[in-house]
Design an enzyme around this catalytic site. Structure first.
Site, PDB file in Angstrom:
ATOM      1  N   GLY A   7       0.814  -1.208   0.000  1.00 50.77           N
ATOM      2  CA  GLY A   7       0.000   0.000   0.000  1.00 50.77           C
ATOM      3  C   GLY A   7       0.849   1.261   0.000  1.00 50.77           C
ATOM      4  O   GLY A   7       0.404   2.333   0.435  1.00 50.77           O
ATOM      5  N   GLY A  10      -0.441   4.603  -1.499  1.00 43.81           N
ATOM      6  CA  GLY A  10      -1.601   5.236  -0.889  1.00 43.81           C
ATOM      7  C   GLY A  10      -1.205   6.405  -0.010  1.00 43.81           C
ATOM      8  O   GLY A  10      -0.053   6.854  -0.002  1.00 43.81           O
ATOM      9  N   THR A 121      -5.972   0.714  12.952  1.00 45.62           N
ATOM     10  CA  THR A 121      -6.726   1.949  13.176  1.00 45.62           C
ATOM     11  C   THR A 121      -7.398   1.939  14.544  1.00 45.62           C
ATOM     12  O   THR A 121      -7.714   0.874  15.079  1.00 45.62           O
ATOM     13  CB  THR A 121      -7.810   2.115  12.091  1.00 45.62           C
ATOM     14  OG1 THR A 121      -8.672   3.209  12.426  1.00 45.62           O
ATOM     15  CG2 THR A 121      -8.653   0.855  11.961  1.00 45.62           C
ATOM     16  N   ASP A 122      -7.648   3.144  15.081  1.00 44.28           N
ATOM     17  CA  ASP A 122      -8.380   3.238  16.341  1.00 44.28           C
ATOM     18  C   ASP A 122      -9.832   2.800  16.200  1.00 44.28           C
ATOM     19  O   ASP A 122     -10.497   2.500  17.188  1.00 44.28           O
ATOM     20  CB  ASP A 122      -8.325   4.660  16.905  1.00 44.28           C
ATOM     21  CG  ASP A 122      -8.896   5.728  15.973  1.00 44.28           C
ATOM     22  OD1 ASP A 122      -9.295   5.400  14.831  1.00 44.28           O
ATOM     23  OD2 ASP A 122      -8.908   6.911  16.371  1.00 44.28           O
ATOM     24  N   GLU A 123     -10.322   2.719  14.963  1.00 44.00           N
ATOM     25  CA  GLU A 123     -11.735   2.378  14.758  1.00 44.00           C
ATOM     26  C   GLU A 123     -12.071   0.949  15.164  1.00 44.00           C
ATOM     27  O   GLU A 123     -13.244   0.606  15.331  1.00 44.00           O
ATOM     28  CB  GLU A 123     -12.143   2.649  13.310  1.00 44.00           C
ATOM     29  CG  GLU A 123     -12.041   4.124  12.951  1.00 44.00           C
ATOM     30  CD  GLU A 123     -12.675   4.461  11.622  1.00 44.00           C
ATOM     31  OE1 GLU A 123     -13.771   3.953  11.329  1.00 44.00           O
ATOM     32  OE2 GLU A 123     -12.061   5.240  10.879  1.00 44.00           O
ATOM     33  N   TYR A 145     -15.878  -1.548   7.595  1.00 40.14           N
ATOM     34  CA  TYR A 145     -14.447  -1.248   7.513  1.00 40.14           C
ATOM     35  C   TYR A 145     -13.740  -1.596   8.816  1.00 40.14           C
ATOM     36  O   TYR A 145     -12.736  -2.326   8.828  1.00 40.14           O
ATOM     37  CB  TYR A 145     -14.223   0.233   7.194  1.00 40.14           C
ATOM     38  CG  TYR A 145     -12.842   0.707   7.568  1.00 40.14           C
ATOM     39  CD1 TYR A 145     -11.712   0.190   6.932  1.00 40.14           C
ATOM     40  CD2 TYR A 145     -12.655   1.655   8.566  1.00 40.14           C
ATOM     41  CE1 TYR A 145     -10.432   0.608   7.292  1.00 40.14           C
ATOM     42  CE2 TYR A 145     -11.382   2.080   8.922  1.00 40.14           C
ATOM     43  CZ  TYR A 145     -10.281   1.565   8.288  1.00 40.14           C
ATOM     44  OH  TYR A 145      -9.015   1.972   8.648  1.00 40.14           O
ATOM     45  N   LYS A 149     -10.812  -4.523   9.686  1.00 45.75           N
ATOM     46  CA  LYS A 149      -9.505  -4.237  10.283  1.00 45.75           C
ATOM     47  C   LYS A 149      -9.329  -4.986  11.605  1.00 45.75           C
ATOM     48  O   LYS A 149      -8.233  -5.471  11.910  1.00 45.75           O
ATOM     49  CB  LYS A 149      -9.346  -2.733  10.500  1.00 45.75           C
ATOM     50  CG  LYS A 149      -9.222  -1.923   9.213  1.00 45.75           C
ATOM     51  CD  LYS A 149      -7.962  -2.268   8.421  1.00 45.75           C
ATOM     52  CE  LYS A 149      -6.690  -1.769   9.083  1.00 45.75           C
ATOM     53  NZ  LYS A 149      -5.492  -1.989   8.244  1.00 45.75           N
ATOM     54  N   ASN A 174      -7.131   9.416  13.570  1.00 44.46           N
ATOM     55  CA  ASN A 174      -7.386   9.935  12.223  1.00 44.46           C
ATOM     56  C   ASN A 174      -6.189  10.700  11.674  1.00 44.46           C
ATOM     57  O   ASN A 174      -5.806  11.728  12.220  1.00 44.46           O
ATOM     58  CB  ASN A 174      -8.609  10.863  12.238  1.00 44.46           C
ATOM     59  CG  ASN A 174      -9.919  10.119  12.281  1.00 44.46           C
ATOM     60  OD1 ASN A 174     -10.056   9.117  12.984  1.00 44.46           O
ATOM     61  ND2 ASN A 174     -10.900  10.589  11.542  1.00 44.46           N
TER      62      ASN A 174
END
Length: 341
Positions: A7, A10, A121-123, A145, A149, A174
């Site tokens: 990636g 990106g 990610t924190d998500e 999403y 992850k 973010n």
């Protein structure tokens, strides 16, 4: 040390390539990228002669097998990452983020890499009303999403526990900064403001996020590559929490100042739209582990980071127009046919 960066064309991946080339002269970089809409060769055009470029999908066993030959470290940035798109169609997120990660893990195990850094990610933690997520917080993803992850993170854990793969996971808040595709909040607001178009804000803009300038994340990940403890997870937070509406208003003021316009003219473009399903209310990360173990702290405050980001997009309007138009896809098609240029 030969490092495979998946990636790497990106947003965060290309910033990491630039950071690594500027600060880690002993690293020999290879980039594997599928070149979807957000994977952009232009992100690497000024360093293309300093890296090995491989076009391919991390879910393709044969391509990955060839890409990892001679590699000592893998840093996995490759992911479908836009929540809105995952709500419309979750399938590509499962294919890349889950299957692709497993293909990479298996290849890494087969060749015996010295380190595998998985960028998450924190998500994956879901939403938190008060306080901050730590690395021990449970995973409670609320979007397709985030779920993809979280599944990838658990696969990574299993490969470390079952096979002893020397693996480290990072989870950042973010990110924002140069080369971010204008579908995410900050570049979308900048692009629309420059065009005089509405600035869509979900709900009433009360959702809160912690913001991290991408260069700070790259520094953190590089530190994890060099010094992170195998088997550990590291939260990477920006320490800059703001409600979405407050962030957009701050962006409006800075864009207006950069253009020499009254702030009210730009703020007047703010438009509230129907909230998206499963919208997490608040993210916040405790990054004390990164600070305590690796000596990392974020160095770019939100105001300065936004100024840098706005300046970059103002200086690179052709880049924005190119990636948003269909021209970039035509360029990628030529690359597929004639090879990397």
């Amino acid at each position: 040390m030969k490092i495979l960066i998946t990636g790497g064309a990106g947003f965060i991946g290309s910033n990491f390539v630039h950071h690594a080339l500027a600060n880690h002269t002993g690293w020999q970089l290879a980039v594997l990228d599928k070149l979807t809409y957000a994977g952009n060769l232009e992100n690497l055009k000024d360093v293309v002669d300093r890296v090995t470029l491989i076009h391919g999908d991390i879910a393709d066993h044969e391509i990955v097998r060839k890409a990892v030959e001679g590699v000592e470290v893998i840093v996995n940035f490759a992911a479908e990452s836009h929540v809105d798109r995952s709500i419309l169609d979750a399938a590509p997120f499962i294919e890349t983020n889950v299957k692709g990660t497993q293909v990479l893990l298996e290849a890494a195990r087969t060749i015996g890499v010295k380190r595998f850094v998985h960028v998450s990610t924190d998500e994956v933690y879901g939403s938190i009303e008060r306080g901050e997520f730590t690395e021990e917080s449970p995973l409670q993803p609320n979007s397709p999403y985030a779920a993809s992850k979280a599944a990838a993170d658990l696969l990574c854990r299993s490969y470390h526990k079952t096979y002893g793969l020397p693996l480290v996971i990072t989870r950042s808040s973010n990110n924002y900064g140069p080369y971010q595709f204008p579908e995410k909040l900050i570049p979308l607001m900048i692009y629309n403001a420059l065009q005089g178009k509405p600035l869509p804000v979900y709900g009433r803009g009360e959702n809160a996020r912690d913001w991290l300038y991408v260069e700070d994340n790259c520094r953190a990940i590089a530190s994890v590559v060099e010094k992170g403890r195998v088997g550990e997870i590291y939260n990477i937070g920006g320490g800059a929490e703001l409600k979405n509406l407050d962030l957009v208003r701050q962006l409006c003021r800075q864009v207006a100042a950069a253009l020499g316009k009254p702030a009210a003219d730009v703020e007047g473009l703010i438009t509230f739209v129907k909230d998206r399903p499963g919208h997490d209310w608040r993210y916040a990360l405790d990054h004390s582990k990164m600070t305590g173990e690796l000596g990392w702290t974020p160095s770019v405050n939100l105001q300065d980071g936004l100024k840098r980001t706005i300046h970059w997009y103002l200086e690179n309007r052709a880049w924005m127009e190119h990636v948003i138009s269909g021209e970039y896809q035509k360029y990628v098609a030529r690359v597929y046919e004639h090879g990397w240029k």
